[in-house]
Design an enzyme around this catalytic site. Structure first.
Site, PDB file in Angstrom:
ATOM      1  N   GLU A  52     -19.524  10.841   5.151  1.00 36.78           N
ATOM      2  CA  GLU A  52     -20.486  11.737   4.516  1.00 36.78           C
ATOM      3  C   GLU A  52     -19.705  12.616   3.549  1.00 36.78           C
ATOM      4  O   GLU A  52     -18.918  13.469   3.964  1.00 36.78           O
ATOM      5  CB  GLU A  52     -21.192  12.593   5.569  1.00 36.78           C
ATOM      6  CG  GLU A  52     -22.111  13.653   4.983  1.00 36.78           C
ATOM      7  CD  GLU A  52     -22.639  14.635   6.036  1.00 36.78           C
ATOM      8  OE1 GLU A  52     -22.903  15.794   5.677  1.00 36.78           O
ATOM      9  OE2 GLU A  52     -22.783  14.241   7.214  1.00 36.78           O
ATOM     10  N   ARG A  59     -20.403  20.001  -1.586  1.00 39.80           N
ATOM     11  CA  ARG A  59     -19.753  21.315  -1.656  1.00 39.80           C
ATOM     12  C   ARG A  59     -18.573  21.278  -2.628  1.00 39.80           C
ATOM     13  O   ARG A  59     -18.083  22.316  -3.040  1.00 39.80           O
ATOM     14  CB  ARG A  59     -19.278  21.754  -0.269  1.00 39.80           C
ATOM     15  CG  ARG A  59     -20.420  22.152   0.664  1.00 39.80           C
ATOM     16  CD  ARG A  59     -19.929  22.687   1.979  1.00 39.80           C
ATOM     17  NE  ARG A  59     -19.291  21.667   2.784  1.00 39.80           N
ATOM     18  CZ  ARG A  59     -18.048  21.713   3.234  1.00 39.80           C
ATOM     19  NH1 ARG A  59     -17.277  22.739   2.946  1.00 39.80           N
ATOM     20  NH2 ARG A  59     -17.561  20.742   3.983  1.00 39.80           N
ATOM     21  N   THR A  70     -24.611  17.861   2.331  1.00 36.25           N
ATOM     22  CA  THR A  70     -24.924  19.134   1.662  1.00 36.25           C
ATOM     23  C   THR A  70     -25.766  18.891   0.415  1.00 36.25           C
ATOM     24  O   THR A  70     -25.537  19.479  -0.643  1.00 36.25           O
ATOM     25  CB  THR A  70     -23.641  19.928   1.311  1.00 36.25           C
ATOM     26  OG1 THR A  70     -22.682  19.789   2.363  1.00 36.25           O
ATOM     27  CG2 THR A  70     -23.957  21.413   1.158  1.00 36.25           C
ATOM     28  N   LYS A 109     -30.362  15.453  11.769  1.00 35.67           N
ATOM     29  CA  LYS A 109     -29.111  16.182  11.921  1.00 35.67           C
ATOM     30  C   LYS A 109     -29.399  17.491  12.658  1.00 35.67           C
ATOM     31  O   LYS A 109     -30.468  18.088  12.469  1.00 35.67           O
ATOM     32  CB  LYS A 109     -28.524  16.467  10.543  1.00 35.67           C
ATOM     33  CG  LYS A 109     -27.238  17.278  10.536  1.00 35.67           C
ATOM     34  CD  LYS A 109     -26.758  17.491   9.114  1.00 35.67           C
ATOM     35  CE  LYS A 109     -25.494  18.324   9.064  1.00 35.67           C
ATOM     36  NZ  LYS A 109     -24.992  18.505   7.685  1.00 35.67           N
TER      37      LYS A 109
END
Length: 214
Positions: free
Chosen positions: A42, A46, A70, A130
């Site tokens: 993943e 960011r 993100t 998640k």
């Protein structure tokens, strides 16, 4: 579960990666993860260039499952798809992003930590969600409590997961896999400690296998 969810569940851990230098690090990192038995990543938005990192990782290891983390807007979903990314992870539940990802036929794992989040996810027919930030949001105890009224979901806890508590999470039937950055820390990546990353991945897989098979 669908094929991708099954594949991620089988691996049991999903490295959550912030790549500051994709051109230098993406390919060797992909190879290090695969060598450790963890062919999934993943890549978080960011850091700039997450889409480039995904593309480079897929080129280095075509059989690897690579997705974006993100994700907070639809442009990032488009960039992920264009780069060959195969799944989307969002920090919270955003109905617009879930609907957009489903429209684009790319799996999405939204962050859900409350009963209201679970209700919202249920309306979209999601299989895996998640749970972030896991430890700070009540950890396994809360995940188990929420699974009582929402048995439809498998959960991917992320945030505060390490080698120390990985087995505890994985033993729970509700857990699909655990996301974590302990095997891909900034120190390990920035200093190109690929062998150490591979060993941490191997150790993680050993813990997953032992926890599930006893």
């Amino acid at each position: 579960m669908n094929a991708m969810n099954e594949a991620i569940s089988k691996i049991g851990v999903v490295p959550v990666i912030k790549l500051n230098n994709p051109e230098r690090d993406a390919a060797p990192l992909a190879k290090a993860l695969c060598a450790g038995g963890v062919p999934v990543a993943e890549i978080t938005f960011r850091a700039a260039g997450a889409d480039k990192a995904m593309k480079l990782m897929k080129e280095a290891c075509p059989d690897m499952m690579v997705g974006a983390g993100t994700v907070t807007n639809t442009d990032q979903i488009d960039a992920t798809i264009a780069a060959g990314g195969q799944f989307i992870v969002t920090p919270g539940f955003d109905a617009e992003l879930v609907a957009y990802a489903q429209k684009k036929n790319i799996p999405i794992f939204p962050g859900c930590t409350t009963a209201s989040d679970y209700h919202a996810a249920l309306k979209f027919g999601l299989e895996v969600i998640k749970f972030f930030p896991a430890e700070q949001s009540g950890g396994l105890a809360k995940i188990k409590a929420l699974s009582a009224p929402f048995p439809q979901f498998k959960v991917m806890p992320t945030g505060g997961v390490s080698l120390k508590n990985l087995a505890e999470y994985i033993k729970a039937p509700v857990i699909c896999a655990c996301g974590g950055s302990y095997m891909v820390t900034a120190d390990l990546i920035d200093n190109q400690k690929w062998d150490e990353i591979t060993e941490l991945c191997k150790k993680s897989r050993e813990i997953v296998e032992e926890a599930r098979n006893g």
